[in-house]
Each structure stands twice: as structure tokens, then as C-alpha cells.
Design an enzyme around this catalytic site. Structure first.
Site, PDB file in Angstrom:
ATOM      1  N   GLY A   1       0.830  -1.196   0.000  1.00  0.00           N
ATOM      2  CA  GLY A   1       0.000   0.000   0.000  1.00  0.00           C
ATOM      3  C   GLY A   1       0.860   1.239   0.000  1.00  0.00           C
ATOM      4  O   GLY A   1       1.874   1.284   0.708  1.00  0.00           O
TER       5      GLY A   1
ATOM      6  N   TYR B   1       0.026 -12.591  -6.535  1.00  0.00           N
ATOM      7  CA  TYR B   1       0.449 -11.239  -6.908  1.00  0.00           C
ATOM      8  C   TYR B   1       1.036 -10.414  -5.766  1.00  0.00           C
ATOM      9  O   TYR B   1       2.004  -9.689  -5.937  1.00  0.00           O
ATOM     10  CB  TYR B   1      -0.761 -10.482  -7.485  1.00  0.00           C
ATOM     11  CG  TYR B   1      -0.538  -8.994  -7.629  1.00  0.00           C
ATOM     12  CD1 TYR B   1       0.209  -8.493  -8.694  1.00  0.00           C
ATOM     13  CD2 TYR B   1      -1.038  -8.093  -6.688  1.00  0.00           C
ATOM     14  CE1 TYR B   1       0.451  -7.134  -8.824  1.00  0.00           C
ATOM     15  CE2 TYR B   1      -0.804  -6.736  -6.815  1.00  0.00           C
ATOM     16  CZ  TYR B   1      -0.060  -6.258  -7.878  1.00  0.00           C
ATOM     17  OH  TYR B   1       0.176  -4.928  -7.995  1.00  0.00           O
TER      18      TYR B   1
END
Ligand code: AMP
Length: 455
Positions: free
Chosen positions: A28, A242
Site C-alpha cells: 500500500g 500477486y
């Protein structure tokens, strides 16, 4: 899609948390925050931006104390605001309290409405705040009792770090959907979303926090308890596909090895395929391509140069930025491509935007043929547990057949790995299952009216 990191009993707590959060930055890039405990007095700092922008040397010096918890946030569209930067920090009837959350609560809208009806005033729009309001309302004898009493009201996915004066408490949802690992560095305990962050600060990963388990670190020692019966383990498989860093260990081996195994399984499923070279879209595609090359005997070559200074293109919440950074990110290496048939592997195909651009770029650079192979099955359903997938309507595999997708992305051939091979490569067995809701539409928990924009 967020990362959490906590450290206790260390004179450099905030600095270690800084390094840990920096290591988890791939989870993030929207905002970062930290709360530190200086002998029972908590201090807080959080802001929009990358870890190294949010925490200047002065800010870190101000975060005094021997324990710290931190958070980095990826936000879904519309909630990109500093008031949602975590850890959230409260002065309440429970005293000083901070919370950092990775996950998404699927009953958030209902809980929020119920709490607001009885007077709760929310200071953020994240679903992560709900647990604090629940705790203020339904209290137990101790803080741990209060947490244990309220966590079962939550549905969805969560890895939580709480900080109160003198203690750090971690908890993981009963399905173990989002990751949370306990580590040790000398006399310090560490809690982190991924083992890579524990490694980088020089510690050792001990074990995962189990589904439905809580740990309190107080006085330099951990104490474990259960707040819920563990449901069957259903870790998010998208971590391996991923999201997680290749050097992180999940279920006993590094993500890099799991991805190589997935690549090898894909090669077995595509046995007999002919191509001059196999390559992957960097960074996550590379490990798959290496595994594929080893299994198939087709030589591996790097065909794209990645610009490492752009960040993860998808992680920009705004579409205009996303398009721009994607083009900036990958440049074809023309000599390697020209006149060759190329088997290119990407980890996933969601809207088809990336594959379409990449195939075009390869063709423009003179590729004779482009065979696209995807190291996960077709994404047909949204993730309700914190991975940012678009609504069903935007998922290309929901609208088009594989052959139409192939034409849309401009590839000569298109293959997906089967779910069976993917989960087998990630270590699926009877007590170690995965959530693959994005590929199947089948979820391990009830999905309410989705109202989360969580941590
Ligand atoms: P798309 O371009 O929409 O087909 O998305 C697939 C591409 O985005 C692949 O190259 C993935 O590496 C990447 N990707 C897939 N899912 C995500 C996600 N949730 N967040 C960020 N990137 C993603």
C-alpha cells in the site's frame, strides 16, 4: 491491501517499525502511520504518502518509546483521505487505544448503521474504526476480554494490531484470510503482515498467528488465547499470485519458490507449446517464467525493462494516473523481441488493460507471435476481503469468452492455469486451504451488503 507491523520491547521501536513498514510498502502506498508507546504514553503520527515521506527523521525522533505499531494503506477509490490513515488513535472510555487493520469487514455497513443509531460518532470512513466503537460499547473485564468479546461480531477478513499503554495485541480472523506473522528479534517480539519485514529488521519469523487467535505482548512476553474457534484455514491465494513479496514465506516456503512451482505447473498444462522464448511481466511474472522455462525447456529471456521508480501502477487509485504510470513502467528490449515468438506470463488478468498494452508493445517491437499465459485462473468475482478488484461488470472474464479476451488483448494465443494446479503449487491440502473467491465466486464467509473500505 494494507500492511501492518508492530514491535515491542526495543529501544529503537519506531525506527524498526519504519524499516518494517518500508519493507511492506508494496502492500500500500496511499498513507502511512505509526503509534509509539513511551512508558504508557502513546504518541501518534500519520499522513498521506510513502513511508519515507511520512516519517522524516524529526517525526521518528518524536515517536519515542519501546513499542510501536504501524500501518501502510492502500485505499479503494473515494476514501483516499488522511483521516483514514492508520493506526487510528482514540482517547476513549477504554483509555488511549490505537488500532491498525489489514482486511475488509463485509458486515461493516450494517454494524456502522447500528452503532450510529445508538450515538456513535465516527471519525473516519474506514470499516476498521467499527471495532473500537464496538469495544467502547460492549466491554469485558480486561482489554483482552473486550477485544475477544467483540471480534466475533465482525465478518470478513482482518489482521489487527491494537496498542494500549504497556501492551500490543494482535488478532487474526477465524479463517486466516489475511496474513499475520509473529517474529522475534533478541528480546523483542515483532508482528508483521509478511515475513520479509521481520527478516529485514534482522529478526526471525516464529509462526503465523492462527485463525481465531489473539496474542498479547506485555512485559516482554507473549500470551496467547483464542477468541473464536478456527474455521478451516482459507488464506487468500492472491498473496502468492500477486501481492506478497517473493522473499516472504507463506506456508513453509518463499513466495518465489511457490511462483516457480506455479510456472512449472502451467508448463505441464501447456505441454507441447512452441515458442522461441519465455518471459514474464516484471516483477511478479518473472518467477513464473523461470519455473515455466525450467519445466518446458524453452529458454528464459528478459523482454521488458522495468522502471522501478514509478511504484505499482495499479496502486494509484485514480484511473488517469494508473494508465500513465503503466506506460511509463515497462519498456520493451527490442533486440530480444524482434522476429521471435514469445510466451509471456503475467500473474493475473483482471480488466485486460495490462495484457493489452503489453501485447501491443511486444508486437510494435517486432514480436512474430505473442502467446499470453496467465499464472492464475480467470478473475470472475470481486474480492470482499481487501484485495482491490473492480466490480463484476469490469472483470473482463465475466463479459467475454477466453477467445474474445484473446482478441481484445491482441494475443495469438491465451491460456490460464487451472485452479487445481494453482492451489496445488501453493501447498493446498486437507487442512491448508485457500480462499479463491475471485476465481470461483465462492467465499469462506457470509458476504453482507458490502460497505467496507477497510485497512
Ligand atoms: P488488468 O490490467 O486489469 O488485467 O490487471 C492485471 C494486472 O494488474 C496484472 O499485471 C497484475 O500484476 C496487476 N494486478 C492484478 N490485481 C491487482 C491488484 N489487486 N492490485 C494491483 N495490481 C493488480
Amino acid at each position: 491491501m494494507c500492511g501492518i507491523f508492530g514491535v515491542t520491547n526495543n529501544k529503537n521501536a519506531a525506527k524498526l517499525a519504519y524499516v518494517g513498514l518500508f519493507t511492506l510498502q508494496h502492500r500500500g502506498q496511499e498513507s502511512a502511520g505509526m503509534v509509539a508507546d513511551d512508558n504508557g504514553a502513546l504518541s501518534h503520527h500519520g499522513d498521506m504518502g510513502l513511508v519515507n515521506k511520512v516519517f522524516t527523521a524529526d517525526v521518528l525522533d518524536g515517536l519515542r518509546g519501546r513499542s510501536a505499531i504501524g500501518h501502510i494503506r492502500y485505499s479503494t477509490t473515494g476514501s483516499s483521505h488522511v483521516k483514514n490513515a492508520q493506526p487510528l488513535f482514540f482517547n476513549s472510555c477504554l483509555g488511549q487505544l490505537a488500532v491498525a487493520h489489514n482486511g475488509n469487514l463485509t458486515n461493516a455497513a450494517r454494524l456502522r448503521a447500528e452503532l450510529q443509531k445508538t450515538g456513535a460518532i465516527f471519525q473516519s470512513t474506514t470499516d476498521s474504526e467499527i471495532i473500537i466503537h464496538l469495544m467502547a460499547k460492549y466491554r469485558g473485564k480486561t482489554l483482552e476480554d473486550t477485544i475477544a468479546k467483540n471480534l466475533p461480531r465482525l465478518e470478513g477478513s482482518y489482521a489487527f494490531l491494537f496498542m494500549a499503554p504497556g501492551k500490543v495485541i494482535a488478532a487474526r480472523d477465524p479463517n486466516g484470510i489475511r496474513p499475520l506473522v509473529l517474529g522475534k528479534l533478541g528480546r523483542s517480539y515483532i508482528l508483521a503482515s509478511e515475513t520479509c519485514a521481520i527478516d529485514v529488521v534482522g529478526g526471525n519469523a516464529l509462526r503465523e498467528i492462527e485463525p481465531g487467535e489473539m496474542v498479547t505482548i506485555e512485559g516482554g512476553r507473549p500470551g496467547f488465547r483464542r477468541f473464536a474457534k478456527a474455521a478451516p484455514y482459507t488464506r487468500c491465494i492472491f498473496e502468492q499470485v500477486y501481492f506478497a513479496r517473493p522473499d516472504s514465506v507463506i506456508v513453509g516456503r518463499t513466495v518465489q519458490l511457490a511462483r516457480r512451482e506455479i510456472g512449472a505447473m502451467l508448463a505441464r498444462e501447456m505441454k507441447g507449446i512452441k515458442a522461441d522464448i519465455v518471459s514474464g511481466i516484471p516483477d511478479s511474472g518473472t518467477a513464473y517464467a523461470l519455473g515455466f522455462a525450467q519445466e518446458s525447456g524453452i529458454p528464459y529471456q528478459t523482454v521488458f525493462m522495468r522502471n522501478h521508480y514509478t511504484g505499482r501502477s495499479f496502486i494509484q487509485p485514480d484511473q488517469a494516473l494508473r494508465e500513465f504510470t503503466a506506460r511509463l513502467k515497462l519498456a520493451p528490449i527490442k533486440d530480444v523481441i524482434k522476429g521471435h515468438s514469445i510466451l509471456l506470463i503475467d500473474d493475473s488478468l483482471v480488466r485486460g488493460t495490462t495484457s493489452r498494452k503489453i501485447v501491443k508493445s511486444l508486437k510494435r517491437a517486432g514480436a512474430k507471435k505473442v502467446i499470453m499465459a496467465i499464472a492464475s485462473p480467470a478473475v470472475i468475482s470481486p474480492c470482499y476481503y481487501g484485495i482491490d478488484t473492480p466490480d463484476k461488470g469490469e472483470l473482463i472474464a465475466n463479459n467475454l469468452s477466453t477467445d474474445k479476451i484473446r482478441r481484445y488483448i491482441g494475443a495469438d494465443e491465451l491460456y490460464y492455469i487451472s485452479l487445481e494446479s494453482l492451489t496445488a503449487a501453493c501447498g493446498n491440502n486437507s487442512d491448508r486451504r485457500f480462499c479463491a473467491g475471485c476465481f470461483t465466486g465462492i467465499y469462506p464467509t457470509k458476504i453482507g451488503r458490502f460497505g467496507g473500505s477497510g485497512g
